[in-house]
Design a protein around this motif. Sequence first.
Motif, PDB file in Angstrom:
ATOM      1  N   ASP A  75      11.880 -70.587 -38.498  1.00 17.18           N
ATOM      2  CA  ASP A  75      13.146 -71.145 -38.990  1.00 17.18           C
ATOM      3  C   ASP A  75      13.040 -72.658 -39.135  1.00 17.18           C
ATOM      4  O   ASP A  75      13.536 -73.236 -40.112  1.00 17.18           O
ATOM      5  N   LEU A 110      19.520 -77.323 -35.668  1.00 16.14           N
ATOM      6  CA  LEU A 110      18.978 -76.031 -35.255  1.00 16.14           C
ATOM      7  C   LEU A 110      18.909 -75.924 -33.742  1.00 16.14           C
ATOM      8  O   LEU A 110      18.781 -76.926 -33.043  1.00 16.14           O
ATOM      9  N   ALA A 131      22.296 -74.031 -38.191  1.00 15.21           N
ATOM     10  CA  ALA A 131      22.118 -72.705 -37.605  1.00 15.21           C
ATOM     11  C   ALA A 131      23.446 -71.943 -37.671  1.00 15.21           C
ATOM     12  O   ALA A 131      24.482 -72.470 -37.247  1.00 15.21           O
ATOM     13  N   GLU A 175      24.647 -69.692 -35.870  1.00 16.66           N
ATOM     14  CA  GLU A 175      25.283 -69.550 -34.557  1.00 16.66           C
ATOM     15  C   GLU A 175      26.166 -70.759 -34.237  1.00 16.66           C
ATOM     16  O   GLU A 175      27.217 -70.632 -33.625  1.00 16.66           O
ATOM     17  N   SER A 183      15.645 -70.879 -31.637  1.00 15.46           N
ATOM     18  CA  SER A 183      15.440 -70.246 -32.940  1.00 15.46           C
ATOM     19  C   SER A 183      13.941 -70.009 -33.139  1.00 15.46           C
ATOM     20  O   SER A 183      13.115 -70.735 -32.586  1.00 15.46           O
TER      21      SER A 183
END
Length: 203
Positions: free
Chosen positions: A110, A102, A126, A128, A106
């Motif tokens: 999350d 992650l 994640a 992204e 974030s």
Amino acid sequence: MIELYLAEDQSMLNSALTQLLELEDDLHVVGSAGDGQTAWAEIQRLQPQVAILDIEMPGLSGLDVADQIQAAKLPTKVIILTTFAQKAYFERAVTAQVAGYLLKDSPSDDLIAAIRQVMAGATIYAPELVVNMLSADKNPLTERELAVLKAAAQGLPTKEIAAQLYLSAGTVRNYLSAIFSKLGVHNRLEAIQVAQRNKWLAS
């Protein structure tokens, strides 16, 4: 109660994260460190259920610690928390079989959700990061998976996708599960976003 270990070399962030996680009724931080060497020594001793590791730390990096945990076959699951969306880091994390990867920017919710999902057996990356790692000319989806995802992008429920593609609802669910796994996402919306950004849904 889920026992956590936190390794983060920025002391202010380390303290803030510890306090944040301790607010949750089912989470407990059993230890923390500001360097990888201390983290590895304490993880061996404490064997927490989840270790949340920064990548770049003095001594050993978070990925070094993840490698050590895997090599030692400890039961501890690893979540990497980082500001770095670098391909080499991500690929190494996948090789080390980390359960989560992650970004630090974030939302805190999350991270909390990821801890619980990881404990339930999920692997959380994640979206992204996945988008950054996947190349537009390297679509990992099969033609049939793309057809299912295109239908999902139209907002069709599972039964209608099945009817449109002459499949059973169970087969559609299997295709969706395979899509989520390949793209490193955990729902239709995220899968559609990844595919749209890479222009895989263009007819």
